[in-house]
Motif scaffolding. Structure first.
Motif, PDB file in Angstrom:
ATOM      1  N   LEU A 106       0.827  -1.204   0.000  1.00  0.00           N
ATOM      2  CA  LEU A 106       0.000   0.000   0.000  1.00  0.00           C
ATOM      3  C   LEU A 106       0.861   1.253   0.000  1.00  0.00           C
ATOM      4  CD1 LEU A 106      -2.997   0.934   0.132  1.00  0.00           C
ATOM      5  CD2 LEU A 106      -2.726   1.050   2.616  1.00  0.00           C
ATOM      6  N   HIS A 107       1.894   1.270   0.831  1.00  0.00           N
ATOM      7  CA  HIS A 107       2.780   2.439   0.873  1.00  0.00           C
ATOM      8  C   HIS A 107       3.620   2.541  -0.393  1.00  0.00           C
ATOM      9  CE1 HIS A 107       2.313   4.128   4.988  1.00  0.00           C
ATOM     10  NE2 HIS A 107       1.786   2.939   5.208  1.00  0.00           N
ATOM     11  N   ASP A 108       3.997   1.414  -0.959  1.00  0.00           N
ATOM     12  CA  ASP A 108       4.769   1.449  -2.193  1.00  0.00           C
ATOM     13  C   ASP A 108       3.932   2.036  -3.331  1.00  0.00           C
ATOM     14  OD1 ASP A 108       7.439   0.513  -3.226  1.00  0.00           O
ATOM     15  OD2 ASP A 108       6.143  -0.451  -4.698  1.00  0.00           O
ATOM     16  N   PHE A 109       2.640   1.714  -3.341  1.00  0.00           N
ATOM     17  CA  PHE A 109       1.746   2.217  -4.379  1.00  0.00           C
ATOM     18  C   PHE A 109       1.408   3.688  -4.169  1.00  0.00           C
ATOM     19  CE2 PHE A 109      -2.846   2.742  -5.683  1.00  0.00           C
ATOM     20  CZ  PHE A 109      -2.576   2.916  -7.030  1.00  0.00           C
ATOM     21  N   ILE A 110       0.974   4.040  -2.967  1.00  0.00           N
ATOM     22  CA  ILE A 110       0.541   5.426  -2.706  1.00  0.00           C
ATOM     23  C   ILE A 110       1.730   6.374  -2.628  1.00  0.00           C
ATOM     24  CG2 ILE A 110      -0.559   6.908  -0.968  1.00  0.00           C
ATOM     25  CD1 ILE A 110      -2.542   4.645  -0.457  1.00  0.00           C
ATOM     26  N   GLY A 111       2.855   5.873  -2.140  1.00  0.00           N
ATOM     27  CA  GLY A 111       4.052   6.712  -2.032  1.00  0.00           C
ATOM     28  C   GLY A 111       4.480   6.837  -0.585  1.00  0.00           C
ATOM     29  N   PHE A 112       5.747   6.603  -0.337  1.00  0.00           N
ATOM     30  CA  PHE A 112       6.239   6.623   1.036  1.00  0.00           C
ATOM     31  C   PHE A 112       6.245   8.026   1.632  1.00  0.00           C
ATOM     32  CE2 PHE A 112       8.421   2.828  -0.803  1.00  0.00           C
ATOM     33  CZ  PHE A 112       7.693   1.892  -0.091  1.00  0.00           C
ATOM     34  N   ASP A 113       6.129   9.054   0.771  1.00  0.00           N
ATOM     35  CA  ASP A 113       6.088  10.422   1.267  1.00  0.00           C
ATOM     36  C   ASP A 113       4.660  10.937   1.384  1.00  0.00           C
ATOM     37  OD1 ASP A 113       5.688  10.356  -1.458  1.00  0.00           O
ATOM     38  OD2 ASP A 113       6.708  12.259  -1.846  1.00  0.00           O
ATOM     39  N   ARG A 114       3.673  10.076   1.119  1.00  0.00           N
ATOM     40  CA  ARG A 114       2.271  10.478   1.203  1.00  0.00           C
ATOM     41  C   ARG A 114       1.700  10.032   2.548  1.00  0.00           C
ATOM     42  NH1 ARG A 114       2.025  13.969  -3.040  1.00  0.00           N
ATOM     43  NH2 ARG A 114       2.301  12.945  -5.058  1.00  0.00           N
ATOM     44  N   PRO A 115       1.004  10.924   3.260  1.00  0.00           N
ATOM     45  CA  PRO A 115       0.407  10.514   4.532  1.00  0.00           C
ATOM     46  C   PRO A 115      -0.809   9.624   4.309  1.00  0.00           C
ATOM     47  CG  PRO A 115      -0.206  12.782   4.014  1.00  0.00           C
ATOM     48  CD  PRO A 115       0.781  12.356   2.959  1.00  0.00           C
ATOM     49  N   ILE A 116      -0.827   8.466   4.943  1.00  0.00           N
ATOM     50  CA  ILE A 116      -1.965   7.552   4.892  1.00  0.00           C
ATOM     51  C   ILE A 116      -2.512   7.429   6.306  1.00  0.00           C
ATOM     52  CG2 ILE A 116      -2.766   5.235   4.299  1.00  0.00           C
ATOM     53  CD1 ILE A 116      -0.294   4.917   2.560  1.00  0.00           C
ATOM     54  N   PRO A 117      -3.786   7.740   6.525  1.00  0.00           N
ATOM     55  CA  PRO A 117      -4.336   7.580   7.879  1.00  0.00           C
ATOM     56  C   PRO A 117      -4.076   6.171   8.400  1.00  0.00           C
ATOM     57  CG  PRO A 117      -5.926   8.679   6.462  1.00  0.00           C
ATOM     58  CD  PRO A 117      -4.808   8.210   5.567  1.00  0.00           C
ATOM     59  N   ARG A 118      -3.671   6.083   9.646  1.00  0.00           N
ATOM     60  CA  ARG A 118      -3.329   4.776  10.213  1.00  0.00           C
ATOM     61  C   ARG A 118      -4.519   3.816  10.159  1.00  0.00           C
ATOM     62  NH1 ARG A 118       0.887   3.094  13.691  1.00  0.00           N
ATOM     63  NH2 ARG A 118       0.868   0.824  13.619  1.00  0.00           N
ATOM     64  N   PHE A 119      -5.724   4.347  10.363  1.00  0.00           N
ATOM     65  CA  PHE A 119      -6.880   3.455  10.368  1.00  0.00           C
ATOM     66  C   PHE A 119      -7.091   2.830   8.985  1.00  0.00           C
ATOM     67  CE2 PHE A 119      -9.494   6.758   8.405  1.00  0.00           C
ATOM     68  CZ  PHE A 119     -10.453   6.029   7.721  1.00  0.00           C
ATOM     69  N   PHE A 120      -6.842   3.593   7.926  1.00  0.00           N
ATOM     70  CA  PHE A 120      -7.009   3.073   6.569  1.00  0.00           C
ATOM     71  C   PHE A 120      -5.939   2.030   6.283  1.00  0.00           C
ATOM     72  CE2 PHE A 120      -6.396   3.364   1.913  1.00  0.00           C
ATOM     73  CZ  PHE A 120      -7.684   3.052   1.507  1.00  0.00           C
ATOM     74  N   ASP A 121      -4.721   2.326   6.669  1.00  0.00           N
ATOM     75  CA  ASP A 121      -3.592   1.422   6.501  1.00  0.00           C
ATOM     76  C   ASP A 121      -3.883   0.088   7.191  1.00  0.00           C
ATOM     77  OD1 ASP A 121      -1.084   0.540   5.803  1.00  0.00           O
ATOM     78  OD2 ASP A 121       0.009   1.900   7.122  1.00  0.00           O
ATOM     79  N   GLU A 122      -4.338   0.155   8.454  1.00  0.00           N
ATOM     80  CA  GLU A 122      -4.611  -1.065   9.210  1.00  0.00           C
ATOM     81  C   GLU A 122      -5.877  -1.764   8.728  1.00  0.00           C
ATOM     82  OE1 GLU A 122      -2.635  -2.488  11.140  1.00  0.00           O
ATOM     83  OE2 GLU A 122      -1.174  -0.910  11.576  1.00  0.00           O
ATOM     84  N   GLY A 123      -6.860  -1.002   8.287  1.00  0.00           N
ATOM     85  CA  GLY A 123      -8.084  -1.606   7.782  1.00  0.00           C
ATOM     86  C   GLY A 123      -7.840  -2.438   6.544  1.00  0.00           C
ATOM     87  N   VAL A 124      -7.087  -1.893   5.600  1.00  0.00           N
ATOM     88  CA  VAL A 124      -6.774  -2.629   4.372  1.00  0.00           C
ATOM     89  C   VAL A 124      -5.934  -3.870   4.705  1.00  0.00           C
ATOM     90  CG1 VAL A 124      -5.654  -2.524   2.113  1.00  0.00           C
ATOM     91  CG2 VAL A 124      -6.885  -0.528   2.976  1.00  0.00           C
ATOM     92  N   ALA A 125      -4.968  -3.707   5.609  1.00  0.00           N
ATOM     93  CA  ALA A 125      -4.099  -4.831   5.970  1.00  0.00           C
ATOM     94  C   ALA A 125      -4.896  -5.970   6.597  1.00  0.00           C
ATOM     95  CB  ALA A 125      -3.004  -4.366   6.915  1.00  0.00           C
TER      96      ALA A 125
END
Length: 236
Positions: A106-125
Motif C-alpha cells: 500500500l505504501h509502495d503504491f501510494i508513495g512513502f512520502d504520502r500521509p496515509i491515515p493509520r486506520f485506513f492502513d490497518e483496515g486494508v491490511a
C-alpha cells in the motif's frame, strides 16, 4: 529474503517466500497497483526477519507485548523494506504475513512520502488476512450501539502508539478500521476503492480522496459515518 535464527528454519523460509509472492500479487490487484516488476525478489528489496520467540522480539524491537509483527518501509540496518515478526505463531502465514505485506504494498503504491491515515492502513491490511476477522460484525454493531465507537473524524488522527497501553482502545481501533474499509468495498465496489487509492497516491488528503471517489453519495467523513452506522444496524 528471510533472515532466521538457525539452519533448521531454512525449509520454513522457502514456504514463507512462496506465500509472500502469492500475497503480493493478490494485494496489488485489490488496490489497483499496476506494477508488474517482481517486487519481492528484485534486488532483495524486502527482508523478512524472524526472531526466535516473542520475548526476544519485544526486547529487541521495542514493540508492545500485544504486537505480533510490523513492517518498515526502510531499515537503516538492512537498507531495505523489512517485515519483522517471531517464530511459532500458528497464524503467521495466514494472518501476520499478508497483513504486513499489505502495509508495504500500500505504501509502495501510494508513495512513502504520502500521509496515509493509520486506520485506513490497518483496515486494508486486516482485510487481506486469511482468517475469520470479518465474521464479527455483531461486535462492531454492539460497540456502535454502546457509544464506544471512535468518531471517524477522530480516527483520522488516531495515534496508535499513544494508546499502546490501552488494550480496549487499541482493540476498538482495529475492529473499527477493518469494518470501515470492508463497508466501502462491499457497498460501493472495488473500482471506487481503487480510485480512492489512486487519489491518495496523487496527493489528495483522505477526505478529499473520499469525496472524489464516492461523490455525491459520500461527501464527508460525517456522511461516511452516518452511512456506516445505518449499515451496521442490520447486525444488531
Amino acid at each position: 529474503m528471510v533472515l532466521y535464527a538457525t539452519s533448521d528454519d531454512e525449509e520454513m523460509s522457502h514456504g514463507i517466500l512462496d506465500h509472500a509472492e502469492d500475497y503480493y500479487r493478490d494485494i496489488a490487484d485489490d488496490i489497483g497497483y499496476a506494477r508488474y516488476q517482481n517486487f519481492w525478489t528484485w534486488n532483495d528489496r524486502v527482508k523478512i526477519i524472524l526472531f526466535p520467540d516473542r520475548q526476544s522480539y519485544v526486547k529487541q524491537t521495542g514493540q508492545p507485548p500485544w504486537s505480533q509483527g510490523f513492517a518498515s518501509i526502510y531499515s537503516e540496518l538492512f537498507k531495505s523494506r523489512i517485515i519483522v515478526t517471531y517464530k511459532d505463531q500458528p497464524n503467521f502465514l495466514e494472518v501476520i504475513l499478508p497483513h504486513e505485506i499489505t502495509h508495504l504494498v500500500l505504501h509502495d503504491f501510494i508513495g512513502f512520502d504520502r500521509p496515509i491515515p493509520r486506520f485506513f492502513d490497518e483496515g486494508v491490511a486486516q482485510l487481506e488476512q486469511k482468517d475469520d476477522s470479518l465474521s464479527h460484525m455483531d461486535i462492531m454493531s454492539r460497540l456502535i450501539a454502546g457509544g464506544k465507537i471512535i468518531p471517524l473524524q477522530d480516527l483520522l488522527a488516531y495515534d496508535l502508539l499513544a494508546h499502546k497501553n490501552d488494550a480496549e482502545s487499541v482493540s476498538i481501533f482495529y475492529v473499527e478500521s477493518l469494518y470501515i474499509v470492508d463497508f466501502l468495498i462491499k457497498t460501493y465496489g472495488k473500482d471506487a476503492f481503487k480510485d480512492m487509492c489512486r487519489n491518495l497516491r496523487d496527493g489528495k488528503s483522505f477526505e478529499e480522496a473520499l469525496k472524489s471517489s464516492y461523490y455525491p453519495t459520500l461527501d464527508s467523513m460525517q456522511t461516511l459515518q452516518n452511512k456506516w452506522f445505518e449499515y451496521a444496524k442490520q447486525y444488531l
